[in-house]
Design an enzyme around this catalytic site. Structure first.
Site, short mmCIF file in Angstrom:
data_model
loop_
_atom_site.label_atom_id
_atom_site.label_comp_id
_atom_site.label_asym_id
_atom_site.label_seq_id
_atom_site.Cartn_x
_atom_site.Cartn_y
_atom_site.Cartn_z
CE LYS A 1 17.19 25.77 30.86
NZ LYS A 1 16.30 24.73 30.25
CD GLU B 1 10.94 20.51 44.20
OE1 GLU B 1 11.38 19.38 44.54
OE2 GLU B 1 10.19 20.71 43.24
#
Length: 487
Positions: free
Chosen positions: A184, A260
């Site tokens: 996505k 991250e």
């Protein structure tokens, strides 16, 4: 070869969902507009996926997983190598596409293509080097065998600031390891990911291995995918606030998770630093991607003996940069991604100035179309200024001073984040001491860019966990199985 134009670049990007090897409209036929941040113009209308579309994408990934896991490593390797070559061949097209939807100048976008494609080449080589081991049990009569196998279906959520590289950095090791995936991309910059999916389809990636769902209903679509017991891994690049929520959601299924997240990178300049190199490094660390990078230098900590000279040189360099639409020749600084993003940067600068900071260059929102903000250098920044604590995500360099090495390290570590730090010094013993003392996942010594596909990328503390790139990157997509056998 004909020059790449805006029209030809946009033509290279599909605008539908990519599910089970087919391009299709969203189930509700909904679409959303992708805008050029330099002008506000609509670039394309892209399929706006529903919950049902997300479920169909995961169904396809689950159905393809077993066969893909059995596919020979050399086959997976060659697919990645072919994709690397095609990306390299079409670098100008991908660069134009990124510049149009994200805003970065063309030269920088070409650099991202080189960087992003390299993840495919790196993991093409790693695909055939997935190892296990064989050992004699200490007690003697049995043997210990370990093997590494694909984690399984993976959900990948990628950000808008590096539309290509943040995709290849996740997709590359997943393909190499034998994992299927649902991706996505950010709704601000979906076109580059869709064009990347088209490249992987072209080089023969089997149906269902990669599925791309574009949507403006991120939480609505992502929630059921993350909550599905067939999903085995979640990887996300983005803000710490969103990352925390995703980790909470992932706990229900005990997913393998890679995060991250945000950064607050210190850029430390000691009194013995080569100032020419330090300013060059500062330009790279601050102005890469218009400052819209988690690795961007967020706080400049400069020894008091060289702070005035460093600030003057940095202000001259940043103040001389050309701001404008990234497709125009000679432009060095493009627009920020949205009006909201620009307003946030301006707010941080205004807060710092209100608390005593001096503006050496920039600091004023320009009039006219587009979400532009000028390169800005601030000195005399108070510790209480918000931009000392918060991620700026824009072309603003706040400078503070220090007297001793211990003071510099303490100031650098005084943040909840721990992604990357930069240090400039000519004394190698100091470089090692400070590197060990800094609480960050990555440290750049006398260089302003640390990202490299061959090196592990990731942070500590509130900057997340897990590593992307390097030998470590493929391990995030592998599980270790132990087999004990009697003789």
């Amino acid at each position: 070869m004909a020059a790449v134009t805006q029209k030809s670049a946009l033509a290279a990007a599909p605008t539908q969902l990519f599910i089970d090897g087919r391009w299709r409209a969203a189930s509700g036929r909904d679409t959303f507009a992708v805008h050029d941040p330099a002008t506000g113009a609509v670039l394309a209308e892209v399929a706006d996926a529903s919950v049902e579309d997300g479920a169909a994408a995961l169904d396809a990934a689950v159905a393809a997983q077993q066969e893909w896991a059995r596919t020979e490593p050399r086959v997976r390797s060659e697919i990645l190598r072919s994709a690397f070559e095609l990306l390299t061949e079409r670098a100008d097209t991908f660069a134009m596409l990124m510049t149009l939807e994200m805003g970065k100048p063309l030269a920088e976008a070409r650099g991202e293509v080189t960087y992003g494609a390299e993840f495919f080449r790196w993991f093409a080589e790693e695909a055939v080097r997935i190892h296990g081991r064989y050992a004699v049990a200490p007690s003697g009569p049995s043997r210990l065998i370990t093997m590494q196998q694909p984690v399984g279906p993976t959900f990948m959520i990628t950000p808008w600031n590096f539309p290509l590289a943040m995709g290849t950095r996740k997709i590359g090791p997943a393909i190499a390891a034998g994992c299927t995936m649902v991706v996505k991309p950010a709704h601000e910059t979906p076109l580059t990911m869709l064009a990347l999916a088209a490249v992987l389809e072209e080089v023969g990636l089997p149906a269902g291995v990669l599925n791309v769902v574009t949507t403006t209903r991120s939480g609505e679509v992502s929630g059921p995918i993350i909550g599905d017991p067939r999903l085995r891994k979640l990887t996300f690049t983005g803000s710490t606030a969103v990352g925390r929520r995703l980790v909470e959601q992932s706990a229900e299924q005990l997913l393998r998770v890679s995060m991250e997240l945000g950064g607050n990178a210190p850029f430390v300049v000691f009194e013995d630093a080569d100032l020419d190199a330090a300013v060059d490094g500062a330009m790279a660390a601050k102005m890469r991607n218009i400052g819209e990078a988690c690795t961007s230098a967020n706080r400049f900590l400069v020894h008091e003996s060289v702070a005035e000279e460093f600030g003057r040189r940095l202000a001259e360099r940043m103040g001389a940069m050309t701001v404008g639409k990234g497709t125009v020749k000679g432009v060095e600084v493009g627009p920020l991604i949205t009006e909201k993003a620009r307003a946030g940067v301006a707010e941080l600068v205004d807060d710092a100035v209100a608390k005593g900071a001096t503006v050496l260059t920039g600091g004023e929102v320009p009039s006219g179309k587009g979400w532009f903000y000028p390169p800005t250098v601030l000195t005399d920044v108070a510790k209480s200024a918000r931009l000392v604590r918060e991620e700026i995500f824009g072309p603003v360099a706040p400078i503070r001073t220090f007297r001793t090495e211990d003071e510099a390290v303490a100031a650098a570590n005084d943040t909840e984040y721990g992604l990357v730090a930069y240090v400039f010094t000519e004394e190698h013993r100091r470089a090692l001491r400070v590197s060990e003392a800094l609480e960050f996942g990555m440290v750049g010594i006398n260089q302003g860019v640390v990202s490299n596909p061959a090196a592990p990328f990731g942070g500590v503390k509130q900057s997340g966990f897990g590593r992307e790139g390097g030998f470590e990157g493929i391990g995030e997509y592998l599980e270790t199985k132990y087999v004990g056998t009697a003789l």
